[in-house]
Structure formats: structure tokens, C-alpha cells
Design a protein around this motif. Structure first.
Motif, PDB file in Angstrom:
ATOM      1  N   LEU A   1      -7.153   8.832   2.140  1.00 19.20           N
ATOM      2  CA  LEU A   1      -7.263   7.679   3.021  1.00 19.20           C
ATOM      3  C   LEU A   1      -7.178   8.165   4.463  1.00 19.20           C
ATOM      4  O   LEU A   1      -6.165   8.722   4.876  1.00 19.20           O
ATOM      5  CB  LEU A   1      -6.164   6.654   2.747  1.00 19.20           C
ATOM      6  CG  LEU A   1      -6.054   5.511   3.755  1.00 19.20           C
ATOM      7  CD1 LEU A   1      -7.333   4.688   3.808  1.00 19.20           C
ATOM      8  CD2 LEU A   1      -4.857   4.634   3.435  1.00 19.20           C
ATOM      9  N   VAL A   2      -8.256   7.969   5.210  1.00 14.73           N
ATOM     10  CA  VAL A   2      -8.307   8.364   6.616  1.00 14.73           C
ATOM     11  C   VAL A   2      -8.434   7.092   7.449  1.00 14.73           C
ATOM     12  O   VAL A   2      -9.278   6.242   7.170  1.00 14.73           O
ATOM     13  CB  VAL A   2      -9.509   9.295   6.901  1.00 14.73           C
ATOM     14  CG1 VAL A   2      -9.584   9.643   8.386  1.00 14.73           C
ATOM     15  CG2 VAL A   2      -9.413  10.561   6.054  1.00 14.73           C
ATOM     16  N   ARG A   3      -7.564   6.977   8.455  1.00 18.65           N
ATOM     17  CA  ARG A   3      -7.647   5.857   9.401  1.00 18.65           C
ATOM     18  C   ARG A   3      -8.266   6.396  10.685  1.00 18.65           C
ATOM     19  O   ARG A   3      -7.907   7.483  11.131  1.00 18.65           O
ATOM     20  CB  ARG A   3      -6.275   5.255   9.648  1.00 18.65           C
ATOM     21  CG  ARG A   3      -5.712   4.591   8.376  1.00 18.65           C
ATOM     22  CD  ARG A   3      -4.324   4.038   8.520  1.00 18.65           C
ATOM     23  NE  ARG A   3      -4.097   3.201   9.674  1.00 18.65           N
ATOM     24  CZ  ARG A   3      -4.364   1.879   9.752  1.00 18.65           C
ATOM     25  NH1 ARG A   3      -4.898   1.257   8.739  1.00 18.65           N
ATOM     26  NH2 ARG A   3      -4.088   1.201  10.855  1.00 18.65           N
ATOM     27  N   ALA A   4      -9.197   5.611  11.248  1.00 17.17           N
ATOM     28  CA  ALA A   4      -9.904   6.072  12.440  1.00 17.17           C
ATOM     29  C   ALA A   4     -10.117   4.929  13.425  1.00 17.17           C
ATOM     30  O   ALA A   4     -10.335   3.787  13.017  1.00 17.17           O
ATOM     31  CB  ALA A   4     -11.262   6.666  12.056  1.00 17.17           C
TER      32      ALA A   4
ATOM     33  N   ALA B   1      -5.141   9.475  11.319  1.00 16.80           N
ATOM     34  CA  ALA B   1      -4.123   9.573  10.269  1.00 16.80           C
ATOM     35  C   ALA B   1      -4.803   9.800   8.931  1.00 16.80           C
ATOM     36  O   ALA B   1      -5.926   9.344   8.699  1.00 16.80           O
ATOM     37  CB  ALA B   1      -3.286   8.297  10.214  1.00 16.80           C
ATOM     38  N   MET B   2      -4.102  10.530   8.044  1.00 14.42           N
ATOM     39  CA  MET B   2      -4.627  10.776   6.711  1.00 14.42           C
ATOM     40  C   MET B   2      -3.469  10.841   5.721  1.00 14.42           C
ATOM     41  O   MET B   2      -2.399  11.356   6.039  1.00 14.42           O
ATOM     42  CB  MET B   2      -5.401  12.085   6.652  1.00 14.42           C
ATOM     43  CG  MET B   2      -6.070  12.310   5.305  1.00 14.42           C
ATOM     44  SD  MET B   2      -6.874  13.918   5.187  1.00 14.42           S
ATOM     45  CE  MET B   2      -5.457  14.977   5.005  1.00 14.42           C
ATOM     46  N   GLU B   3      -3.707  10.288   4.550  1.00 13.82           N
ATOM     47  CA  GLU B   3      -2.729  10.404   3.465  1.00 13.82           C
ATOM     48  C   GLU B   3      -3.477  10.488   2.146  1.00 13.82           C
ATOM     49  O   GLU B   3      -4.615  10.028   2.024  1.00 13.82           O
ATOM     50  CB  GLU B   3      -1.755   9.229   3.465  1.00 13.82           C
ATOM     51  CG  GLU B   3      -2.391   7.884   3.206  1.00 13.82           C
ATOM     52  CD  GLU B   3      -1.406   6.735   3.307  1.00 13.82           C
ATOM     53  OE1 GLU B   3      -1.114   6.134   2.256  1.00 13.82           O
ATOM     54  OE2 GLU B   3      -0.955   6.444   4.423  1.00 13.82           O
ATOM     55  N   LEU B   4      -2.834  11.099   1.170  1.00 11.32           N
ATOM     56  CA  LEU B   4      -3.396  11.224  -0.172  1.00 11.32           C
ATOM     57  C   LEU B   4      -2.745  10.177  -1.051  1.00 11.32           C
ATOM     58  O   LEU B   4      -1.524  10.051  -1.078  1.00 11.32           O
ATOM     59  CB  LEU B   4      -3.124  12.629  -0.724  1.00 11.32           C
ATOM     60  CG  LEU B   4      -3.710  12.952  -2.083  1.00 11.32           C
ATOM     61  CD1 LEU B   4      -5.233  12.844  -2.055  1.00 11.32           C
ATOM     62  CD2 LEU B   4      -3.293  14.346  -2.511  1.00 11.32           C
ATOM     63  N   ASP B   5      -3.568   9.385  -1.751  1.00 13.03           N
ATOM     64  CA  ASP B   5      -3.065   8.327  -2.617  1.00 13.03           C
ATOM     65  C   ASP B   5      -3.824   8.368  -3.933  1.00 13.03           C
ATOM     66  O   ASP B   5      -4.981   7.937  -4.004  1.00 13.03           O
ATOM     67  CB  ASP B   5      -3.228   6.956  -1.943  1.00 13.03           C
ATOM     68  CG  ASP B   5      -2.690   5.815  -2.789  1.00 13.03           C
ATOM     69  OD1 ASP B   5      -1.792   6.051  -3.623  1.00 13.03           O
ATOM     70  OD2 ASP B   5      -3.175   4.680  -2.613  1.00 13.03           O
ATOM     71  N   ASP B   6      -3.201   8.906  -4.969  1.00 11.39           N
ATOM     72  CA  ASP B   6      -3.784   8.960  -6.313  1.00 11.39           C
ATOM     73  C   ASP B   6      -5.185   9.569  -6.312  1.00 11.39           C
ATOM     74  O   ASP B   6      -6.127   9.025  -6.867  1.00 11.39           O
ATOM     75  CB  ASP B   6      -3.799   7.555  -6.927  1.00 11.39           C
ATOM     76  CG  ASP B   6      -3.996   7.581  -8.436  1.00 11.39           C
ATOM     77  OD1 ASP B   6      -3.620   8.590  -9.085  1.00 11.39           O
ATOM     78  OD2 ASP B   6      -4.534   6.601  -8.971  1.00 11.39           O
ATOM     79  N   GLY B   7      -5.330  10.707  -5.645  1.00 12.04           N
ATOM     80  CA  GLY B   7      -6.602  11.417  -5.618  1.00 12.04           C
ATOM     81  C   GLY B   7      -7.579  10.932  -4.562  1.00 12.04           C
ATOM     82  O   GLY B   7      -8.657  11.490  -4.421  1.00 12.04           O
TER      83      GLY B   7
END
Length: 108
Positions: free
Chosen positions: A74-77, A65-71
């Protein structure tokens, strides 16, 4: 199995997890990495730590999973290897500048 599409320096980081020379090319010269309560500054310190951790734990990371948060990317692995609690889900917070990783924080 579908592969999670990741920005190039982040994809290169995960692809290079057992190759210190390739890993070094992912980071900017003054990059900062935080992991397991320690801070590593500069490519040499980061790659030395990662080489030692790779040899000790033989961990394999599979981003899901990946998301962008204020530049920050965030990658979950899912991470598995020779360490207590394996497997575990870890959070990787990447800040990318100029096509290279400028900072990385790894946490549970």
C-alpha cells in the motif's frame, strides 16, 4: 528532500507515469488495474488508459508512505494535476509477482 524507498517495479511505475512505453514494462501481461470505478485488464488496456489520463490531467504523483498488508504493498501519494479536487492523497494497492505489477487498485 528524501525519496521514499520503494520496491523496484513500484518505483519504476511512479517514475514512468508520463511515459507509456516505460509504464508498460512495469506490468505483467495479464495485470489488472482498477481506477475511478473502471477495471483495465492486460498491459495494452492499462497503458492506453494511463496515456489518456496523463494527457488529460497532467497529474504528478509523489509517494510519501508505504506499508505491507497481507502481500499487498500500500503506497500513499500526493497527486496534483488538472482535475477537480487537486491536490489529493491517493492510495495505490500493488500486488507484485515475479518482479512485475500483477494488480493495482487506486482509490482516494
Amino acid at each position: 528532500m528524501d525519496t521514499l524507498p520503494l520496491p523496484e517495479p513500484i518505483a519504476a511505475y511512479f517514475a514512468a507515469e508520463h511515459n507509456p512505453e516505460a509504464l508498460a514494462r512495469c506490468f505483467s501481461a495479464q495485470a489488472v488495474m482498477r481506477d475511478d470505478g473502471h477495471t483495465y485488464t492486460g498491459v495494452n488496456a492499462i497503458t492506453a488508459f494511463m496515456a489518456e489520463a496523463s494527457a488529460r490531467y497532467s497529474a504528478t504523483s509523489v509517494p510519501f508512505a508505504m506499508e505491507l498488508d497481507d502481500g499487498i504493498q500500500l503506497v500513499r501519494a500526493n497527486v496534483s494535476g488538472n482535475f477537480p479536487g487537486s491536490p489529493i492523497v491517493l492510495n495505490y494497492r500493488f500486488r507484485v509477482e515475479g518482479g512485475l505489477i500483477a494488480s493495482l487498485e487506486i482509490s482516494a
